[in-house]
Design a protein around this motif. Structure first.
Motif, PDB file in Angstrom:
ATOM      1  N   ALA A  59       0.863  -1.261  -0.173  1.00 33.29           N
ATOM      2  CA  ALA A  59       0.253  -0.146  -0.282  1.00 33.29           C
ATOM      3  C   ALA A  59       0.677   1.402  -0.119  1.00 33.29           C
ATOM      4  CB  ALA A  59      -0.458  -0.156   1.032  1.00 33.29           C
ATOM      5  N   ASP A  60       2.088   1.173   0.369  1.00 32.26           N
ATOM      6  CA  ASP A  60       2.527   2.343   1.160  1.00 32.26           C
ATOM      7  C   ASP A  60       3.817   2.042  -0.169  1.00 32.26           C
ATOM      8  OD1 ASP A  60       0.821   3.811   2.452  1.00 32.26           O
ATOM      9  OD2 ASP A  60       2.221   2.211   4.093  1.00 32.26           O
ATOM     10  N   ALA A  61       4.162   1.188  -1.031  1.00 31.97           N
ATOM     11  CA  ALA A  61       5.215   0.572  -1.704  1.00 31.97           C
ATOM     12  C   ALA A  61       5.747   1.594  -2.897  1.00 31.97           C
ATOM     13  CB  ALA A  61       5.448  -0.942  -1.466  1.00 31.97           C
ATOM     14  N   ASP A  62       6.449   1.961  -3.981  1.00 32.39           N
ATOM     15  CA  ASP A  62       7.206   2.101  -5.088  1.00 32.39           C
ATOM     16  C   ASP A  62       6.893   1.428  -5.667  1.00 32.39           C
ATOM     17  OD1 ASP A  62       9.778   2.043  -3.575  1.00 32.39           O
ATOM     18  OD2 ASP A  62      10.520   4.107  -4.054  1.00 32.39           O
ATOM     19  N   ILE A  63       8.027   1.162  -6.345  1.00 28.10           N
ATOM     20  CA  ILE A  63       8.044  -0.521  -7.779  1.00 28.10           C
ATOM     21  C   ILE A  63       9.470  -0.726  -6.750  1.00 28.10           C
ATOM     22  CG2 ILE A  63       8.973  -1.362  -9.733  1.00 28.10           C
ATOM     23  CD1 ILE A  63       7.684   1.224 -11.301  1.00 28.10           C
ATOM     24  N   ALA A  64      10.524  -0.152  -6.234  1.00 26.28           N
ATOM     25  CA  ALA A  64      11.340  -0.852  -5.389  1.00 26.28           C
ATOM     26  C   ALA A  64      10.924  -1.582  -4.635  1.00 26.28           C
ATOM     27  CB  ALA A  64      12.107  -0.018  -5.588  1.00 26.28           C
ATOM     28  N   GLY A  65      10.409  -1.058  -4.160  1.00 26.29           N
ATOM     29  CA  GLY A  65       9.029  -1.680  -2.654  1.00 26.29           C
ATOM     30  C   GLY A  65       8.552  -2.872  -3.017  1.00 26.29           C
ATOM     31  N   LEU A  66       8.370  -2.880  -3.799  1.00 23.34           N
ATOM     32  CA  LEU A  66       6.881  -3.897  -5.090  1.00 23.34           C
ATOM     33  C   LEU A  66       7.976  -4.855  -4.922  1.00 23.34           C
ATOM     34  CD1 LEU A  66       3.951  -1.725  -7.264  1.00 23.34           C
ATOM     35  CD2 LEU A  66       4.086  -3.021  -4.631  1.00 23.34           C
ATOM     36  N   GLY A 170      12.011  -9.902 -11.490  1.00 22.38           N
ATOM     37  CA  GLY A 170      13.123  -9.646 -12.238  1.00 22.38           C
ATOM     38  C   GLY A 170      12.732  -8.785 -13.967  1.00 22.38           C
ATOM     39  N   ALA A 171      11.015  -8.508 -13.611  1.00 26.19           N
ATOM     40  CA  ALA A 171      10.677  -8.117 -14.212  1.00 26.19           C
ATOM     41  C   ALA A 171       9.970  -6.786 -13.822  1.00 26.19           C
ATOM     42  CB  ALA A 171       9.547  -8.917 -14.808  1.00 26.19           C
ATOM     43  N   ILE A 172       9.534  -6.832 -12.437  1.00 29.37           N
ATOM     44  CA  ILE A 172       9.625  -5.810 -11.648  1.00 29.37           C
ATOM     45  C   ILE A 172      10.668  -4.606 -11.443  1.00 29.37           C
ATOM     46  CG2 ILE A 172       8.520  -4.786 -10.023  1.00 29.37           C
ATOM     47  CD1 ILE A 172       7.036  -7.255  -9.122  1.00 29.37           C
ATOM     48  N   VAL A 173      12.281  -5.698 -11.404  1.00 28.30           N
ATOM     49  CA  VAL A 173      13.350  -5.428 -10.691  1.00 28.30           C
ATOM     50  C   VAL A 173      13.412  -3.827 -12.468  1.00 28.30           C
ATOM     51  CG1 VAL A 173      15.801  -4.869 -10.322  1.00 28.30           C
ATOM     52  CG2 VAL A 173      13.655  -6.268  -9.464  1.00 28.30           C
ATOM     53  N   ARG A 174      13.467  -4.761 -13.721  1.00 29.29           N
ATOM     54  CA  ARG A 174      13.933  -4.454 -14.175  1.00 29.29           C
ATOM     55  C   ARG A 174      13.163  -2.817 -14.973  1.00 29.29           C
ATOM     56  NH1 ARG A 174      12.182  -7.556 -18.017  1.00 29.29           N
ATOM     57  NH2 ARG A 174      13.662  -8.826 -17.343  1.00 29.29           N
ATOM     58  N   GLN A 175      11.834  -3.203 -14.406  1.00 30.85           N
ATOM     59  CA  GLN A 175      10.983  -1.141 -14.415  1.00 30.85           C
ATOM     60  C   GLN A 175      12.259  -0.216 -14.016  1.00 30.85           C
ATOM     61  OE1 GLN A 175       7.140  -1.895 -13.929  1.00 30.85           O
ATOM     62  NE2 GLN A 175       7.177  -3.829 -13.926  1.00 30.85           N
TER      63      GLN A 175
END
Length: 177
Positions: A59-66, A170-175
């Motif tokens: 709920a409070d995360a950005d992409i790095a948090g996700l 990995g795909a999330i981090v790639r963003q």
């Protein structure tokens, strides 16, 4: 309080609190949209949404948090696989099965001690390339475990789950690159 003053007071409070309530809703919608938009760019969109939506930290995360949340899912999957490997090793009498299981144990320890640790440290330092490498390495280790059995693997479910979560991570981090 006079009726006119009461009306003025009520209108003033409603005017002040309405934008705040509306902004809270917009923020919540934006976070749900962030999860959806982030997960759309992964190979396992539904899996991604399932794990991220079920974790209150998202709920409070950005992409790095996700991404960090998903790295923790990799860790959970790897620990589950190691638990099953230990159970299977205790009951296995076949040499080739024990060999493959021991090899898998080493691979899952590598996921936990190297790949997950690398991904977490890299995300915390703001170095997404190394985090992506850690997630992708975890996927390779799970696939290698699966391929190490001659015949049917007793870890197919765990290997597939770890692989799918790792490539999604990995795909999330790639963003972030």
């Amino acid at each position: 309080m006079k009726p006119l003053s009461l009306i003025f007071y009520t209108v003033a409070i409603a005017t002040i609190s309405l934008p705040a309530a509306t902004n809270c809703r917009v923020v919540l919608l934006n976070k749900a949209n962030l999860i959806e938009e982030t997960c759309k760019q992964t190979p396992h969109q539904n899996l991604c949404i399932q794990y991220l939506s079920s974790d209150p930290r998202s709920a409070d995360a950005d992409i790095a948090g996700l991404a960090l949340i998903m790295v923790n899912v990799i860790k959970t999957k790897a620990n589950n696989a190691l638990d099953k490997i230990q159970q299977l090793l205790q009951g296995s009498h076949e040499h080739s099965q024990k060999e493959a299981l021991s090899s898998c144990a080493g691979r899952y320890k590598t996921i936990l001690e190297a790949d997950v640790a690398q991904a977490i440290a890299a995300l915390q330092k703001g170095d997404p390339k190394f985090a992506e490498d850690g997630a992708n390495d975890a996927a390779v280790e799970a696939t290698s475990c699966e391929n190490g059995f001659s015949g049917k693997s007793p870890l197919t479910s765990e290997n597939n789950a770890t692989h799918d979560v790792a490539v999604t991570t990995g795909a999330i981090v790639r963003q972030l690159l």
